[in-house]
Design an enzyme around this catalytic site. Structure first.
Site, PDB file in Angstrom:
ATOM      1  N   ASP A  14      -3.163  -1.187  -0.830  1.00  0.00           N
ATOM      2  CA  ASP A  14      -2.543  -0.746   0.411  1.00  0.00           C
ATOM      3  C   ASP A  14      -1.046  -0.620   0.153  1.00  0.00           C
ATOM      4  O   ASP A  14      -0.523  -1.189  -0.818  1.00  0.00           O
ATOM      5  CB  ASP A  14      -2.842  -1.781   1.499  1.00  0.00           C
ATOM      6  N   ASP A  16       2.011  -0.227   2.986  1.00  0.00           N
ATOM      7  CA  ASP A  16       2.894  -0.948   3.914  1.00  0.00           C
ATOM      8  C   ASP A  16       2.440  -2.400   4.062  1.00  0.00           C
ATOM      9  O   ASP A  16       1.291  -2.665   4.423  1.00  0.00           O
ATOM     10  CB  ASP A  16       2.872  -0.280   5.289  1.00  0.00           C
ATOM     11  N   ASP A 177      -3.276  -6.317   3.352  1.00  0.00           N
ATOM     12  CA  ASP A 177      -2.595  -7.395   4.081  1.00  0.00           C
ATOM     13  C   ASP A 177      -3.147  -7.590   5.488  1.00  0.00           C
ATOM     14  O   ASP A 177      -2.602  -8.394   6.246  1.00  0.00           O
ATOM     15  CB  ASP A 177      -1.090  -7.116   4.164  1.00  0.00           C
TER      16      ASP A 177
END
Length: 215
Positions: A14, A16, A177
């Protein structure tokens, strides 16, 4: 973690909140947009909470929070155009690569693990951001959610990554995240770990259901 790595042949990341802390520049572009529109700016602490579902959802949630009610649909395209133009000018002005990320990517490469980036960020922003952050060279390819219907938590992008790598989903590890990342990975049949420094999406990390939590 070492045993988990032994069972996989590629890792997808991922963007961001996982590779790069993009909240400072997203927040600056957002608040510049809101100010231009005559709307109240949002506190810096609110920006990370809004990130993760793509730029359009980020903007709609921000407009709703700033106005106190959902924005009229007719106003969204103009706001989105203004935000996009503003954000493109400051993609990596105050954002930063998280400590340890570059070293981890290099170590995985040396271990023979193929790497790619799979993100809900539009390619208009994701590709030049990775370039500016000196991370793009680590990835064989980057898949972005330019079409809403492929966006995580749907598994489409991760399945596309597996196909591109000629791997079974169980051979791909996804690193993210958020709960969105975990749901997408599980739906694709991939292993998944979450970082312990990412953006706060209102759920304890232990409740996300990832295979591991890493620093």
């Amino acid at each position: 973690m070492a045993k988990l790595i032994e069972r996989i042949r590629a890792a997808a990341f991922d963007l961001d909140g996982t590779l790069v802390d993009t909240a400072p520049d997203l927040g600056a572009a957002l608040n510049a947009t809101l100010t231009t529109l005559g709307l109240p700016a949002l506190p810096a602490a609110r920006i990370p909470v809004l990130i993760g579902e793509g730029i359009d959802r980020f903007l709609i949630k921000a407009l709703t929070e700033s106005c106190g009610f959902p924005p009229p649909q007719a106003t969204v395209p103009a706001a989105a155009e203004l935000f996009a133009r503003t954000y493109r000018e400051r993609l990596f002005e105050h954002s930063r690569v998280y400590p340890g990320v570059t070293e981890a990517l290099t170590a995985l490469e040396h271990a023979g693990i193929a790497l790619c980036c799979v993100t809900n960020k539009h390619s208009t922003f994701a590709l030049p951001l990775l370039e500016a952050a000196l991370l793009r060279e680590h990835f064989a390819f980057t898949l972005c959610a330019d079409r809403v219907e492929t966006r995580k938590p749907r598994p489409d992008l991760l399945l596309a990554a597996c196909e591109h790598l000629s791997l079974e989903p169980t051979q791909l590890l996804y690193v993210g995240d958020s709960h969105t990342d975990v749901v997408a990975a599980e739906a694709a049949g991939c292993r998944v770990v979450v970082v312990d420094y990412g953006y706060d999406h209102g759920r304890p990390l232990d409740d996300l259901g990832a295979d591991r939590i890493i620093g």
